[in-house]
Each structure stands twice: as C-alpha cells, then as structure tokens.
Design an enzyme around this catalytic site. Structure first.
Site, PDB file in Angstrom:
ATOM      1  N   ASP A   4       0.838  -1.199   0.000  1.00  0.00           N
ATOM      2  CA  ASP A   4       0.000   0.000   0.000  1.00  0.00           C
ATOM      3  C   ASP A   4       0.872   1.247   0.000  1.00  0.00           C
ATOM      4  O   ASP A   4       0.558   2.256  -0.629  1.00  0.00           O
ATOM      5  CB  ASP A   4      -0.892   0.026   1.251  1.00  0.00           C
ATOM      6  N   TYR A   5       1.977   1.149   0.729  1.00  0.00           N
ATOM      7  CA  TYR A   5       2.870   2.307   0.826  1.00  0.00           C
ATOM      8  C   TYR A   5       3.430   2.681  -0.547  1.00  0.00           C
ATOM      9  O   TYR A   5       3.373   3.835  -0.954  1.00  0.00           O
ATOM     10  CB  TYR A   5       3.995   1.999   1.807  1.00  0.00           C
ATOM     11  N   CYS A  58     -35.032  15.159  32.330  1.00  0.00           N
ATOM     12  CA  CYS A  58     -34.816  13.722  32.174  1.00  0.00           C
ATOM     13  C   CYS A  58     -33.417  13.511  31.574  1.00  0.00           C
ATOM     14  O   CYS A  58     -33.152  13.976  30.462  1.00  0.00           O
ATOM     15  CB  CYS A  58     -35.910  13.169  31.266  1.00  0.00           C
ATOM     16  N   LYS A 105     -31.512 -16.119 -15.592  1.00  0.00           N
ATOM     17  CA  LYS A 105     -31.640 -15.502 -16.908  1.00  0.00           C
ATOM     18  C   LYS A 105     -31.503 -16.559 -17.992  1.00  0.00           C
ATOM     19  O   LYS A 105     -30.665 -17.456 -17.867  1.00  0.00           O
ATOM     20  CB  LYS A 105     -30.535 -14.448 -17.104  1.00  0.00           C
ATOM     21  N   CYS A 117     -36.295   8.704  34.705  1.00  0.00           N
ATOM     22  CA  CYS A 117     -36.507   9.800  35.648  1.00  0.00           C
ATOM     23  C   CYS A 117     -37.821   9.662  36.404  1.00  0.00           C
ATOM     24  O   CYS A 117     -38.152  10.509  37.231  1.00  0.00           O
ATOM     25  CB  CYS A 117     -36.468  11.136  34.913  1.00  0.00           C
ATOM     26  N   GLU A 161     -27.493 -16.144 -11.201  1.00  0.00           N
ATOM     27  CA  GLU A 161     -26.643 -15.145 -10.546  1.00  0.00           C
ATOM     28  C   GLU A 161     -27.252 -14.805  -9.197  1.00  0.00           C
ATOM     29  O   GLU A 161     -28.460 -14.913  -9.022  1.00  0.00           O
ATOM     30  CB  GLU A 161     -26.583 -13.869 -11.404  1.00  0.00           C
ATOM     31  N   LYS A 177     -36.818 -15.045  -4.762  1.00  0.00           N
ATOM     32  CA  LYS A 177     -36.496 -14.386  -3.487  1.00  0.00           C
ATOM     33  C   LYS A 177     -36.369 -15.411  -2.366  1.00  0.00           C
ATOM     34  O   LYS A 177     -37.249 -16.252  -2.201  1.00  0.00           O
ATOM     35  CB  LYS A 177     -37.618 -13.395  -3.120  1.00  0.00           C
ATOM     36  N   SER A 192     -37.322  -3.571 -14.129  1.00  0.00           N
ATOM     37  CA  SER A 192     -37.407  -4.322 -12.879  1.00  0.00           C
ATOM     38  C   SER A 192     -37.344  -5.802 -13.208  1.00  0.00           C
ATOM     39  O   SER A 192     -37.271  -6.170 -14.374  1.00  0.00           O
ATOM     40  CB  SER A 192     -38.747  -4.103 -12.200  1.00  0.00           C
ATOM     41  N   LEU A 193     -37.433  -6.617 -12.189  1.00  0.00           N
ATOM     42  CA  LEU A 193     -37.489  -8.062 -12.414  1.00  0.00           C
ATOM     43  C   LEU A 193     -38.771  -8.607 -11.815  1.00  0.00           C
ATOM     44  O   LEU A 193     -39.217  -8.144 -10.765  1.00  0.00           O
ATOM     45  CB  LEU A 193     -36.297  -8.742 -11.732  1.00  0.00           C
ATOM     46  N   LYS A 221     -28.665 -12.286  -6.476  1.00  0.00           N
ATOM     47  CA  LYS A 221     -29.289 -10.964  -6.565  1.00  0.00           C
ATOM     48  C   LYS A 221     -28.629 -10.085  -5.509  1.00  0.00           C
ATOM     49  O   LYS A 221     -28.820 -10.273  -4.315  1.00  0.00           O
ATOM     50  CB  LYS A 221     -30.791 -11.057  -6.322  1.00  0.00           C
ATOM     51  N   CYS A 261     -41.720  10.690  27.507  1.00  0.00           N
ATOM     52  CA  CYS A 261     -41.507  11.126  28.880  1.00  0.00           C
ATOM     53  C   CYS A 261     -41.817  12.624  28.921  1.00  0.00           C
ATOM     54  O   CYS A 261     -41.365  13.379  28.077  1.00  0.00           O
ATOM     55  CB  CYS A 261     -40.064  10.859  29.296  1.00  0.00           C
ATOM     56  N   GLU A 312     -24.560  -3.327  -9.604  1.00  0.00           N
ATOM     57  CA  GLU A 312     -25.080  -2.919  -8.315  1.00  0.00           C
ATOM     58  C   GLU A 312     -23.946  -2.338  -7.481  1.00  0.00           C
ATOM     59  O   GLU A 312     -22.876  -2.932  -7.415  1.00  0.00           O
ATOM     60  CB  GLU A 312     -25.638  -4.191  -7.648  1.00  0.00           C
ATOM     61  N   CYS A 357     -41.446   7.020  33.219  1.00  0.00           N
ATOM     62  CA  CYS A 357     -40.151   6.986  32.556  1.00  0.00           C
ATOM     63  C   CYS A 357     -39.157   6.127  33.349  1.00  0.00           C
ATOM     64  O   CYS A 357     -38.977   6.341  34.544  1.00  0.00           O
ATOM     65  CB  CYS A 357     -39.611   8.406  32.413  1.00  0.00           C
ATOM     66  N   TYR A 413     -23.232  -7.066 -13.840  1.00  0.00           N
ATOM     67  CA  TYR A 413     -23.872  -8.290 -14.321  1.00  0.00           C
ATOM     68  C   TYR A 413     -24.488  -8.206 -15.701  1.00  0.00           C
ATOM     69  O   TYR A 413     -25.102  -9.144 -16.159  1.00  0.00           O
ATOM     70  CB  TYR A 413     -24.926  -8.769 -13.322  1.00  0.00           C
ATOM     71  N   PHE A 467       2.199   1.979  -3.386  1.00  0.00           N
ATOM     72  CA  PHE A 467       1.095   2.490  -4.195  1.00  0.00           C
ATOM     73  C   PHE A 467       0.861   3.973  -3.880  1.00  0.00           C
ATOM     74  O   PHE A 467       0.775   4.813  -4.779  1.00  0.00           O
ATOM     75  CB  PHE A 467      -0.171   1.672  -3.916  1.00  0.00           C
ATOM     76  N   ASP A 509     -27.848  -6.981  -3.265  1.00  0.00           N
ATOM     77  CA  ASP A 509     -28.771  -6.039  -2.661  1.00  0.00           C
ATOM     78  C   ASP A 509     -28.084  -4.701  -2.429  1.00  0.00           C
ATOM     79  O   ASP A 509     -27.427  -4.494  -1.420  1.00  0.00           O
ATOM     80  CB  ASP A 509     -29.255  -6.634  -1.331  1.00  0.00           C
TER      81      ASP A 509
END
Ligand code: AMP
Ligand code: ZN
Length: 666
Positions: free
Chosen positions: A31-32, A427, A285, A406, A111, A309, A80-81, A113, A421, A170, A403, A222, A34, A115
């Site tokens: 990382d350094y 409170c 698909k 208090c 595939e 789903k 949409s699906l 799905k 409350c 996504e 409450c 996808y 880079f 989210d």
C-alpha cells in the site's frame, strides 16, 4: 522521458495495480508503494494542469462537489425483475418460456441478486464517461463524480472492449465495511445507519465525492447493454466483462436445466451468510441472447429473467424481558430481550418492538416463545408467537406508565404511536440526547466534541443544556479525564465556530420534536428570523407547505415553554445565527418572466452556474429536466443526444449560447 510520458506511465501502472488489488485480489506492491506512486502522479498533475485527464487514477480520491444531480435519460430502459417465491413459480415460468420459444432446450445463467443500488455506467473508447442511477427506469441521476471514487469501478478498460457500451450492476456496501462505518458513528454518539442497501444508495447521492471515496463501496456488474451483437450469451458477455477489467461476481453459474437452477438456489439459500455482502435472492436468466431478444419485455420487466427471493430467515426464541429506551425527544422505544438464538449467521439477543401498539397487536407476554425474523435491518423483529407454548398462567403485558430513567409520567398524544416522557427539561437521557443532537454534523457541526464527551460534561455538572456549551472555560475542562490541552482547544474552537452556522441549521439543532432537517429549511424560508417563528400562530403554521398539524402543534408547544425562550435568548446573546441571510435580488430585467429554462452541455462565455444566474437575473427559472413545461433548452457544446431528441420531440425551442447572449442585449 518527457513529463507527459512519465504521467502516462504512472497512470497505467497505478491502473494496473488497482486492477490487481481490487479485481484479481493479488496485489503486487505494498500500500505504501502504491501511495507513493499516487502522490508522485498528483504532484506532477498539479504542476502540469495541461495534462489533466478526468479518468486519471488521482480522480479516485474525490473532491468534486455535485450540488444538483443532472437528470439523464437511459439509452436503454433499466427494467425491474419479476419475482418468484417458490419452485412451482419457476416451473410455471419455464413453461411460459417453452411456449413462446417452441420447445427448445434452455440453458440458464444463475446469478446472485445483489442487494444494493443499481447503476448504469457508460464507456466510450475504453474510458468511463458517465454513471447514472436507475431512477424510475427511464431517467436517472448523473452520479459520475461519485462513482469514480469506487475502486472496483475501472476508469479505463483493458483488453478488446467494444467501442461504446453501457454496463449495469449494483453498488453495494459489504457487511464488514458497513459495520465499521456504524462503529465509528456510534463512537461519535450518532445514529447508526439502518442497513447496507440504503446506505449504499444514499452514498451515491452525497454532494461531496471525497465523502463517497471514504466509504468502502464496491461495484458488482452483471450485464452489458448496447453492444450485445458482440456476444451470443449472457455467459459470454460476463466473461468478456471480466476480461475488460470489471468485477464480475464469481458465484454466477450456468444451469443446464431447471433442476440445476434449484440446486443453485438451495446451495445459496444456506451459504449466503458466508458471503461478504447481502443477497436476497437469485436472478435466473435465459442464457442465449437471441432467445432473450425473441422473448422481449412486458410493461415492466424482461420475460427472459426472473428473481427468486429467499425467504427471510426465522428463528424461535423466548421473550425474557422488555427494556425501554428513552431517546432525545423523550420518545420511549421498547426493546425485546431474548434468550440468545442463532439467526442468519449471527447470534440474536434483542429485537425491536417499535411501540405499544405492536406489543398489543401481538399480545406479547413475558416468557412467550416468539418467532424472530431478520429482514434488511440490523436489529431483527418479532413477527409472531408460538401460542402452543404459552404458559397457562401468563399475564398480558402492561406497558410502562412512567419513565424508566426519571420516573416522570409518560404521555401519548392522540394519533401518535409513541409514548413520551413528559419531563423534557430534566430527564437525563433527554438532556444528553438533545445536546448530542445539537452538536451533530447536520446541526451545529461542532468538531472536537462527541457523544462520550457530552456525557462526561453532563456527569461532571458542567452542562445541563446545549446553551451551556457556550460558557465552557478552559480551566473547567482541563482537569477532566482524557482532556489534554489540545482536545480542550479543539472543543472550544469548535464551539466558537458554530456561532456562524446558518439559521436553518440552528433551527434544526434546537431539537423541536418533529422538526427535521428538511422542515427546518422550510421554516427558515417561511419565517426568516426566529422572532417571526416564535410569534407564528397555529393557523399560520399549518398554512405553510409541508407543515401539518402535528408539526405545528409541536412548534407552538416548544415556544410556549419559558425555559426554551430563555435558552434562545441566551443563544442570541452568544451570537448564534437566528436570522436567514437573504440573498439580495440581482434581477435586472424580466424579459424571461414565466419561462423555464433547462441548461445542458458546456459553454464558452459562462460557467453553468453563471448562466443559470443570468437566467434568474432576467426573470427566468431553471428546471432540472426537460418536460412539457420547459420553455427553452439552452444547449452548450456536448449536449447529450437523448436530450436533444426529447426537446425536439416536445417541440421546445433550442437556443445556442450566442442566441442567448443576443436575447440578453435585446
Ligand atoms: P427489483 O428492483 O426487485 O425489481 O429487482 C430488479 C433489480 O435487481 C435490478 O434493477 C438490479 O438492480 C437488481 N439486481 C441485483 N442483482 C442482479 C443481477 N444479478 N441481475 C439483474 N439484476 C440484479
Ligand atoms: Zn424521563
């Protein structure tokens, strides 16, 4: 080597390392190293702005601000699906396909799905040119600046890519990254995000792209559209996408028949919790693209694809007790304490119950066997009771009347779901909660002060209300634990700086029940100073846009409380902003009165903001997208062809920059 060659070399090296790190997961340099290369490139680019490239790896760190996201029409609609919830429904789907295609052997691509938030990214000649959210499927928002900060999105492509295409996928937030973000928020005493999906889609609409760059978002792709003649199947196009440098999820798999689809679903139904991100189903698909074309689309979704789903996972547990939490507004939230149970990969001990009605509706009793379910939210909920297991002597639950913090009596106003409350002023969790709200980023944004410190100051009796923050002295703070000189200075500077926070944010910060960020903005416009707001009548308030009776009453109540009036007087004396800064009208003419302009493309004489200002100076209004109400489209260079087409179709006059300048001088 010339400077330009050096810059190009660094860019392609960094792109390659980025690819190896984020897509192949096989980093070659540290990382350094880079960061050093990136820094070298940044410095060269800063010295030589003539070699600027909007797709340089340096653009990943963000910095661009988008005030208004431009509306863009998708070249191809984002559909949409259709959903299926059982294998039977999948059987029906296959039968429909066979009928339409005439009994042919069908292969499917399975595939997961993902989210998150859907995105469509356009590439031309191997360079990322635009990224647009799904929006309503026809039009979305241009979020290019934000998308470019996501490391798994390639800015330039590799291999043998088509000249021009869109790729869809996504934007997701892996669970680990999401939890990390929430831990930071909780440490600051702020409200955590509710779930990864909403946080991902919210991130795309942030105005400051460096904030987006800080979030651990990823992009899974996808589907390639607009270049399909190049491929024969979904499988081929996914492999091609991989070879162009895109992150294509490795779980996708060909199923030779429906049984193999079921196997895929069954496998992932149990293994999905091992994935680093959330998935709520499987998308199936038809693999061959010529079949896809033949099958086409219904009004809202492709016939050649369907989403299966997963059922939300449930577990049975025992309700041991109920705790009641008191929020900053005094709102009481009941929380169910359960005997620990394994659910969706984690151990669950608590569930949210929302309010008294919900408890009553479920007829929930201590000791009951309850079903808990985990949806998109982190805290699971109780969805039902196993009534057969109920003990004979069980008693209906009595909601608390006082409450827990208090002991003041609780109150529930007609039409409201929550109990509150009534001891607003004294409170403890309400006092601390209000102060935490006051200092929050969207309110007074007091740096150098977090939730823990607020609690500490309160426990040490240094503050009882947010107004006391303005009286804190260095000598009082230094003796406190964890308060080094530097943190004290930061805190006091932060408090001082907050005095210039604009009126609308101050209104929000006051913590008037039901007055959120948005309503506070509306109020600041309708009542440009606090005295006007304090004197507003109920009737006057409800006459304002978006202010309903509930909000109006809450405002009236707030300002009828003498203690609040005194606090505001003190805040005024400390110099907080209680007046809207009115922009002086710069209008010079009304030749554009009643006209709505849509500005698009690049201009030579003005920046986009300047040209919009000019329109207003001459009495016109600015619209964000071309609609039937648009009077004129002001077209600069590079205006999108879809906009041009839309304007022409609607018969809206299109002016060039020169024509516009001519009108101004008329
Ligand atoms: P829905 O919004 O429920 O109609 O589902 C359609 C959405 O699912 C699409 O807009 C995509 O954003 C999303 N999606 C997630 N994973 C996939 C996938 N593998 N293929 C197609 N769409 C997907
Ligand atoms: Zn209380």
């Amino acid at each position: 080597m010339t400077i330009q060659e050096k810059i190009n070399q660094l860019r392609s090296e960094l792109n390659e390392h980025n690819y190896k790190y984020y897509i192949l997961d096989t980093p070659e340099i540290s990382d350094y190293e880079f960061d050093m290369k990136l820094k070298e490139l940044q410095e060269l680019e800063a010295k030589h702005p003539e070699f600027f490239d909007e797709n340089s790896p340096t653009q990943r760190v963000g910095g661009g601000i988008t005030k208004n996201f431009e509306t863009i029409t998708h070249q191809q609609r984002m559909y949409s699906l259709d959903n299926a919830y059982s294998f039977e429904e999948l059987n029906d789907w296959e039968n429909r396909l066979q009928k339409l295609l005439g009994d042919v052997p069908l292969e499917f691509m399975c595939e997961l799905k993902y989210d998150g938030a859907s995105i469509s990214i356009s590439y031309e000649n191997g360079k990322l040119v635009r990224a647009v959210t799904r929006g309503d499927g026809f039009q979305g928002d241009d979020v290019t600046t934000n998308i470019k900060t996501i490391k798994t999105v390639p800015l330039v492509l590799k291999g043998d890519f088509p000249e021009k295409f869109d790729i869809r996928g996504e934007i997701i937030l892996p669970i680990a990254g999401f939890n990390e973000m929430n831990e930071k928020l909780i440490a600051l005493g702020e409200q955590p995000y509710s779930n990864p999906r909403n946080t991902a889609s919210g991130s795309l609409k942030l105005q400051n792209s460096s904030e987006v760059a800080r979030r651990p978002l990823e992009c899974l792709l996808y589907s390639i559209v607009g270049a399909n003649q190049a491929f024969e199947s979904q499988e081929q196009s996914l492999n091609a996408a991989k070879s162009f440098g895109f992150r294509v999820p490795s779980q996708s798999k060909i199923a030779k028949n429906l049984q193999e689809v079921f196997d895929f679903i069954n496998y992932w139904d149990t293994h999905r919790h091992d994935l680093p991100y959330e998935t709520d189903g499987v998308v199936i698909k038809v693999n061959r693209l010529d079949f896809q074309e033949e099958l086409g689309y219904t009004a809202k979704s492709p016939r050649w694809a369907i989403a299966y789903k997963f059922k939300a996972e449930q577990a049975e547990s025992v309700l041991e007790s109920i705790s009641y939490q008191v929020g900053r507004t005094g709102a009481i939230t009941p929380v169910a304490n359960l005997s620990p149970v394994q659910l969706a990969g984690t151990i669950v001990k608590r569930a949210s119950l929302h309010n008294a009605d919900q408890i009553e509706k479920l007829d929930l009793r201590i000791g009951d066997a309850v079903f808990v379910e985990k949806g998109g939210e982190i805290i699971p909920k109780i969805v039902g009771i196993n009534i057969e297991k109920r003990a004979e002597n069980s008693q209906p639950l009595k909601y608390i009347t006082h409450c827990p913090e208090c002991n003041a009596p609780l109150e529930r106003k007609a039409g409201e779901a929550l109990h509150y409350c009534t001891n607003e002023a004294n409170c403890p969790p309400q006092i601390v909660g209000k102060i935490e709200h006051f200092i929050g980023r969207k309110a007074m944004d007091i740096e150098g002060l977090g939730g823990e410190t607020v609690q500490q100051l309160y426990d040490n009796r240094l503050i009882y209300s947010y107004v006391d923050l303005y009286e804190l002295k260095k000598e009082q703070l230094l003796p406190l634990e964890r308060m080094a000189e530097k943190s004290v200075d930061n805190l006091l500077t932060g408090v001082e700086k907050s005095k210039s926070i604009p009126y609308e944010k101050v209104l929000f910060a006051l913590g008037i029940r039901h007055v959120g960020e948005n309503i506070a903005k509306k109020l600041a416009v309708a009542y440009p100073n606090i005295d006007l707001l304090m004197n507003a009548s109920f009737e006057d308030l409800v006459n304002q846009d978006e202010i309903g009776e509930k909000i109006a009453q809450s405002i009236i109540d707030f300002f009828s409380d003498l203690q609040n009036i005194q606090i505001i007087e003190r805040l005024k004396n400390y110099g907080l902003q209680f007046e809207a800064v009115t922009k002086e009208s710069t209008q010079v003419s009304d030749i554009f009165a009643d006209m709505i302009f849509v500005v698009s493309g690049k201009f030579t004489q003005f920046s986009r903001d300047e040209i919009k200002q000019k329109i207003e100076d001459y009495g016109g209004k600015n619209g964000s997208s071309i609609t039937g109400k648009t009077s004129v489209v002001l077209a600069g260079a590079d205006m999108g062809p879809s906009k041009l087409e839309k304007a022409t179709k609607l018969g809206i006059p299109i002016w060039s920059e020169e024509e516009f300048i001519e009108k101004l001088s008329e």
